[in-house]
Scaffold this motif. Structure first.
Motif, short mmCIF file in Angstrom:
data_model
loop_
_atom_site.label_atom_id
_atom_site.label_comp_id
_atom_site.label_asym_id
_atom_site.label_seq_id
_atom_site.Cartn_x
_atom_site.Cartn_y
_atom_site.Cartn_z
N PRO A 195 36.62 39.65 -30.69
CA PRO A 195 36.20 38.90 -29.32
C PRO A 195 36.81 39.47 -28.18
O PRO A 195 36.25 39.31 -27.13
CB PRO A 195 36.40 37.30 -29.60
CG PRO A 195 37.36 37.35 -30.51
CD PRO A 195 37.42 38.41 -31.57
N GLU A 196 37.95 39.86 -28.52
CA GLU A 196 38.81 40.33 -27.12
C GLU A 196 38.40 41.76 -26.61
O GLU A 196 38.82 42.14 -25.76
CB GLU A 196 40.35 40.51 -27.52
CG GLU A 196 40.88 41.57 -28.42
CD GLU A 196 40.62 41.15 -29.90
OE1 GLU A 196 40.96 42.00 -30.59
OE2 GLU A 196 39.84 40.10 -30.37
N VAL A 197 37.74 42.48 -27.51
CA VAL A 197 37.14 43.98 -27.24
C VAL A 197 35.73 43.69 -26.91
O VAL A 197 34.83 43.42 -27.63
CB VAL A 197 37.28 44.85 -28.57
CG1 VAL A 197 36.68 46.08 -27.93
CG2 VAL A 197 38.55 44.67 -28.88
N PRO A 198 35.61 44.22 -25.37
CA PRO A 198 34.20 44.04 -24.89
C PRO A 198 33.34 45.15 -25.55
O PRO A 198 33.79 46.29 -25.86
CB PRO A 198 34.40 44.21 -23.35
CG PRO A 198 35.61 44.86 -23.32
CD PRO A 198 36.46 44.34 -24.47
N LEU A 199 32.14 44.94 -25.61
CA LEU A 199 31.06 46.05 -26.04
C LEU A 199 29.99 46.25 -24.79
O LEU A 199 29.60 45.48 -24.18
CB LEU A 199 30.45 45.49 -27.17
CG LEU A 199 31.18 45.42 -28.43
CD1 LEU A 199 30.40 44.62 -29.49
CD2 LEU A 199 31.66 46.45 -28.95
N CYS A 200 29.68 47.66 -24.94
CA CYS A 200 28.77 48.09 -23.82
C CYS A 200 27.60 48.68 -24.88
O CYS A 200 27.58 49.92 -25.42
CB CYS A 200 29.30 49.27 -22.98
SG CYS A 200 28.04 49.71 -21.74
N GLY A 201 26.34 47.80 -25.10
CA GLY A 201 25.60 48.23 -25.90
C GLY A 201 26.34 47.96 -27.38
O GLY A 201 26.97 46.49 -27.65
#
Length: 290
Positions: A195-201
């Motif tokens: 959850p600490e890693v953001p996603l773009c798409g």
């Protein structure tokens, strides 16, 4: 290992300004090359960032089987008579050896032996985390391949089949350096929650240095986002948070919704929006609004 990881953390250009977001890692490699090359020149050693892409190897095992076949030919000759009037048949045997060679190429195994990888207990390591999270969110069939020293890696996603994904990932990973690669994860079975890693798409990115606009990852510095479209702010601007325009030759008009017009031939009229000037006219706006 700590020194290697510190050098490897100088990645990140992999996700910069990629129009396709997570899909661009297909066919899909770890984009950690640039920082590694600089570090490799300094330390005179192979780092993760360089090892991810290197020389290519063929299939793992090539087995040659040689079979010898013996042919026996029997011929009968009649010698010319000497002092005898009796003709005796003479039999001679000729042996010919024919050698045939067959080559069999084995495909990479789909068996996973995670304990063979030196980084297994600390996986994912910092240098690979963004790409690992992207792999975990990619479409199946997918395979992550890596050498046992955790210095070369490659993954494939959305392949035609799991064996096809495995073949490509292992071959391209092995081609990035001198080490042989093996399957580390298939269809994301080794993935966890991050959850600490953001996603773009579906593509992971570092939000301390990059932003996400729509499905496009872009550098924070020098870029803006306009209705899902990323743009460089040096030459472009956003009109009404909807339209991107060239600041040098165009302008924004908000009198009738967001409109863009060319400065040389158009105008923005109060209350009516844009209009196009005719030759010899100084304005094209309605008289009521001059």
């Amino acid at each position: 290992a700590d020194g290697l990881e510190q050098a490897l953390e100088q990645e990140d250009e992999c996700s910069s300004w990629s129009a396709a977001g997570g899909e661009q890692c297909t066919l899909n490699a770890l984009q950690l090359r640039a920082a590694a090359r600089a570090e490799d020149r300094k330390a005179s050693r192979t780092s993760w960032l360089w090892d991810v892409f290197g020389e290519k190897k063929s299939a793992e095992d090539t087995t040659q089987t040689t079979t010898s076949t013996t042919k026996t030919t029997t011929t009968t000759t009649t010698p010319e008579p000497t002092t005898s009037t009796t003709t005796l048949p003479t039999t001679s045997t000729t042996t010919t050896t024919v050698t045939t060679t067959s080559t069999t190429t084995s495909t990479p195994s789909l068996e996973v032996h995670a304990s063979m990888f030196t980084c297994n207990e600390k996986w994912p390591i910092a240098a690979a985390k963004l790409n690992w999270v992207t792999y975990c969110n990619a479409a199946e069939p997918k395979v992550w391949a890596m050498d046992h020293a955790c210095t070369q890696a490659f993954y494939t996603q959305n392949a035609t089949s799991l064996p096809a994904a495995n073949n490509e990932a292992v071959a391209k990973c092995s081609g990035q350096g001198t080490n042989q690669c093996y399957i580390y994860s298939k269809n994301g079975l080794a993935c966890g929650e991050y959850p600490e890693v953001p996603l773009c798409g579906k593509q992971a990115y570092d939000n301390s240095t990059h932003g996400c606009c729509g499905t496009t990852i872009h550098p924070i510095q020098g870029y803006g986002c306009c209705d899902g479209q990323a743009y460089p702010t040096k030459k472009y601007a956003c009109c009404g948070e909807k339209l991107v325009y060239k600041k040098m030759s165009q302008d924004c008009c908000m009198q009738d919704g967001a409109q863009i017009f060319w400065k040389a031939t158009g105008m923005c009229c109060y209350g009516s929006g844009t209009c196009k000037k005719k030759r010899g006219q100084w304005t094209c706006c309605p008289k009521a609004w001059r």
